[in-house]
Scaffold this motif. Structure first.
Motif, PDB file in Angstrom:
ATOM      1  N   SER A  12      -9.224 -47.316   9.583  1.00 49.60           N
ATOM      2  CA  SER A  12      -9.852 -48.328   8.944  1.00 49.60           C
ATOM      3  C   SER A  12     -11.516 -47.877   8.641  1.00 49.60           C
ATOM      4  O   SER A  12     -12.070 -48.934   8.333  1.00 49.60           O
ATOM      5  N   LEU A  13     -11.851 -46.620   8.814  1.00 48.62           N
ATOM      6  CA  LEU A  13     -13.430 -46.312   8.756  1.00 48.62           C
ATOM      7  C   LEU A  13     -13.639 -46.548   7.269  1.00 48.62           C
ATOM      8  O   LEU A  13     -13.037 -46.381   6.350  1.00 48.62           O
ATOM      9  N   GLU A  14     -14.855 -47.117   7.241  1.00 50.05           N
ATOM     10  CA  GLU A  14     -15.668 -47.289   5.693  1.00 50.05           C
ATOM     11  C   GLU A  14     -16.614 -46.556   5.537  1.00 50.05           C
ATOM     12  O   GLU A  14     -17.134 -46.292   4.348  1.00 50.05           O
ATOM     13  N   GLU A  15     -17.405 -46.181   6.675  1.00 50.01           N
ATOM     14  CA  GLU A  15     -18.609 -45.342   6.459  1.00 50.01           C
ATOM     15  C   GLU A  15     -18.655 -44.422   7.777  1.00 50.01           C
ATOM     16  O   GLU A  15     -18.319 -44.690   8.829  1.00 50.01           O
ATOM     17  N   ILE A  16     -18.963 -43.034   7.514  1.00 51.06           N
ATOM     18  CA  ILE A  16     -19.097 -42.099   8.538  1.00 51.06           C
ATOM     19  C   ILE A  16     -20.319 -41.091   8.145  1.00 51.06           C
ATOM     20  O   ILE A  16     -20.510 -40.710   6.847  1.00 51.06           O
ATOM     21  N   SER A  17     -20.908 -40.714   9.051  1.00 49.66           N
ATOM     22  CA  SER A  17     -21.934 -39.562   8.822  1.00 49.66           C
ATOM     23  C   SER A  17     -21.628 -38.401   9.732  1.00 49.66           C
ATOM     24  O   SER A  17     -21.493 -38.325  10.844  1.00 49.66           O
ATOM     25  N   LEU A  18     -21.368 -37.251   8.922  1.00 48.40           N
ATOM     26  CA  LEU A  18     -21.004 -35.988   9.534  1.00 48.40           C
ATOM     27  C   LEU A  18     -22.285 -34.708   8.921  1.00 48.40           C
ATOM     28  O   LEU A  18     -21.777 -33.645   8.664  1.00 48.40           O
ATOM     29  N   HIS A  19     -23.341 -35.359   8.986  1.00 52.50           N
ATOM     30  CA  HIS A  19     -24.424 -34.423   8.650  1.00 52.50           C
ATOM     31  C   HIS A  19     -24.778 -33.575   9.959  1.00 52.50           C
ATOM     32  O   HIS A  19     -24.798 -33.942  11.107  1.00 52.50           O
ATOM     33  N   GLN A  20     -25.522 -32.311   9.684  1.00 47.91           N
ATOM     34  CA  GLN A  20     -25.674 -31.262  10.507  1.00 47.91           C
ATOM     35  C   GLN A  20     -24.570 -30.942  11.538  1.00 47.91           C
ATOM     36  O   GLN A  20     -25.066 -30.832  12.595  1.00 47.91           O
ATOM     37  N   GLN A  21     -23.299 -30.636  11.152  1.00 46.62           N
ATOM     38  CA  GLN A  21     -22.481 -30.535  12.011  1.00 46.62           C
ATOM     39  C   GLN A  21     -21.999 -28.974  11.816  1.00 46.62           C
ATOM     40  O   GLN A  21     -20.843 -28.715  12.123  1.00 46.62           O
TER      41      GLN A  21
END
Length: 451
Positions: free
Chosen positions: A22-31
């Protein structure tokens, strides 16, 4: 290569109780992600996706994200715009500082009718003559390009000159693609040279290490290990200097090579650190002659108390209050006690011999200190204590019942060798009390001692 894993997505979904469906926003920066995948299967409800500052070479596996409104893939290795036709609700796309030179690939965004903002700053295509005119005329749904609003007059002018601008863009694209082909060949050659050089270093190292090939060693230190260490440090410094000082073009290949090099160096440092930990000499707790030493490696305060009344020795060790008890290992021996605090030994020689089997260890509820109680091995016979004059209320009823049952007053036994006459000082009147309820006591009768 590193890709998007379920564990990574769950860790970055803490704001959604680690639920990803049910995720609407995710941040996967600098991974350090090198491949974009799985998100279109795991997170179908995504509206905002941050993927900036990774190593992604291609936009893929996002076409099923029908609700996606904002995609940020800035600072990656993307060379063309593609596979976004399925993102029907896409309103904002950030491609800042990538390697997009195939500007005509923006035509794939015509299907995204809700797209209002597009960022292409820092890409090679922005250097093309007629870049802005081409984008404005191609994507007529856009309102902003590179943070600058598109005026109605600008769009009319761009549409008037569109055929000529499009032809110029095609020519510049072809020239850029030829240049990219040469850069890829050059990167492949440099990578092969680096591999060959590394192999040569390994072969020379193996040759030097073999006993059949003696080599003159400079006097760096007393042993061969010191010489090897100094030689390795020198080689690493030379390699570092050569790598960082050599001029290279800014390309996806050079960016990836730099990342690989830094990762390799970091792993090498971690390996050296681990090997040093393993090679670290063990603490001397017992000498060769068998003498037990006092050791306090964790540098903790402690107190050793000799409880003579209970015939025991008590050690109070001031371990850290929030330290997990599983990190403590207590070993009581007849002549000494050893406590490992996070692997660091605390050892103390005891003043007397104790019983290890009867010893106990516990943590203080208030201070968190470790309290070890060790009974002494040598038993001590203590003198019989005098009976206290104050009688507890719990024993009172029992004594009264016994007195009434026997009909006589209990008398103290005396040693006839010390007393040759009756001790009349002990004969006193005794008041009989009867308890009424748990609290209230009322005197009723007074029993006199008969002659």
């Amino acid at each position: 290569f590193l890709s998007v894993t379920e564990d990574l997505v769950r860790r970055r979904a803490e704001h959604n109780n680690c639920e990803i469906f049910s995720l609407e926003e995710i941040s996967l920066h600098q991974q350090e992600i090198e491949k974009l995948e799985h998100l279109d299967k795991w997170c179908r409800d995504l509206k905002i996706l941050y993927l900036q500052n990774n190593l992604i070479p291609k936009i893929e596996n996002v076409s099923k994200l029908k609700k996606l409104e904002y995609l940020n893939v800035a600072l990656n290795n993307i060379e063309r715009i593609e596979n976004l036709e399925g993102c029907e609700e896409l309103k904002k796309l950030d491609l800042t500082a990538n390697f997009i030179g195939e500007l005509s690939s923006i035509e794939s965004l015509k299907c995204n009718i809700h797209l209002k903002e597009l960022f292409l700053m820092g890409n090679p295509c922005t250097e093309f003559e007629g870049y802005r005119q081409f984008v404005v005329a191609t994507l007529q749904q856009l309102k902003y390009l590179d943070s600058k609003e598109i005026e109605r007059s600008e769009r009319i002018k761009a549409l008037q000159n569109y055929p000529e601008v499009k032809w110029k863009i095609r020519e510049q694209e072809e020239a850029y693609l030829l240049k990219r082909a040469r850069e890829k060949e050059e990167a492949q050659r440099r990578m092969q040279e680096r591999k060959d050089e590394k192999q040569k270093q390994m072969d020379s190292k193996l040759g030097c290490d073999s006993p059949d090939s003696p080599q003159e060693k400079p006097n760096y230190g007393e042993g061969d290990g010191e010489w090897e260490r100094c030689r390795t440090v020198e080689n690493d410094d030379d390699e570092d200097r050569k790598f960082w000082e050599e001029p290279t073009p800014y390309t996806p290949e050079s960016r990836l090579e730099t990342h690989r090099y830094m990762e390799e160096k970091r792993r090498a440092k971690d390996n050296v650190r681990e090997s040093k930990k393993r090679e670290k000499t063990a603490w001397t707790l017992v000498t060769a002659e068998g003498k037990v030493l006092n050791v306090n490696v964790p540098k903790l305060h402690f107190s050793l108390k000799d409880d003579e009344e209970k015939n025991q020795i008590i050690l109070d060790l001031a371990v850290y209050r929030h330290l997990d008890t599983s990190l403590l290992d207590v070993d009581v021996q007849p002549t000494y006690i050893r406590v490992l605090v996070k692997g660091k030994p605390f050892q103390l020689v005891l003043p007397e011999e104790v019983k290890p089997d009867s010893s106990s260890a516990k943590r203080s509820q208030t201070t968190g200190h470790l309290v070890v109680t060790m009974p002494k091995a040598k038993e001590i016979i203590l003198a019989k204590q005098k009976v206290s004059a104050s009688i507890k209320h719990s024993d009172c009823n029992t004594q009264q019942k016994t007195t009434r049952r026997s009909g006589q007053v209990e008398k103290l036994e005396v040693d006839p060798s010390k007393y040759s006459f009756p001790d009349v000082t002990k004969i006193i009147q005794e008041k009989e009390r009867t308890g009424q309820g748990p609290i209230k006591l009322q005197p009723q009768k007074i029993t006199e001692v008969k002659k």
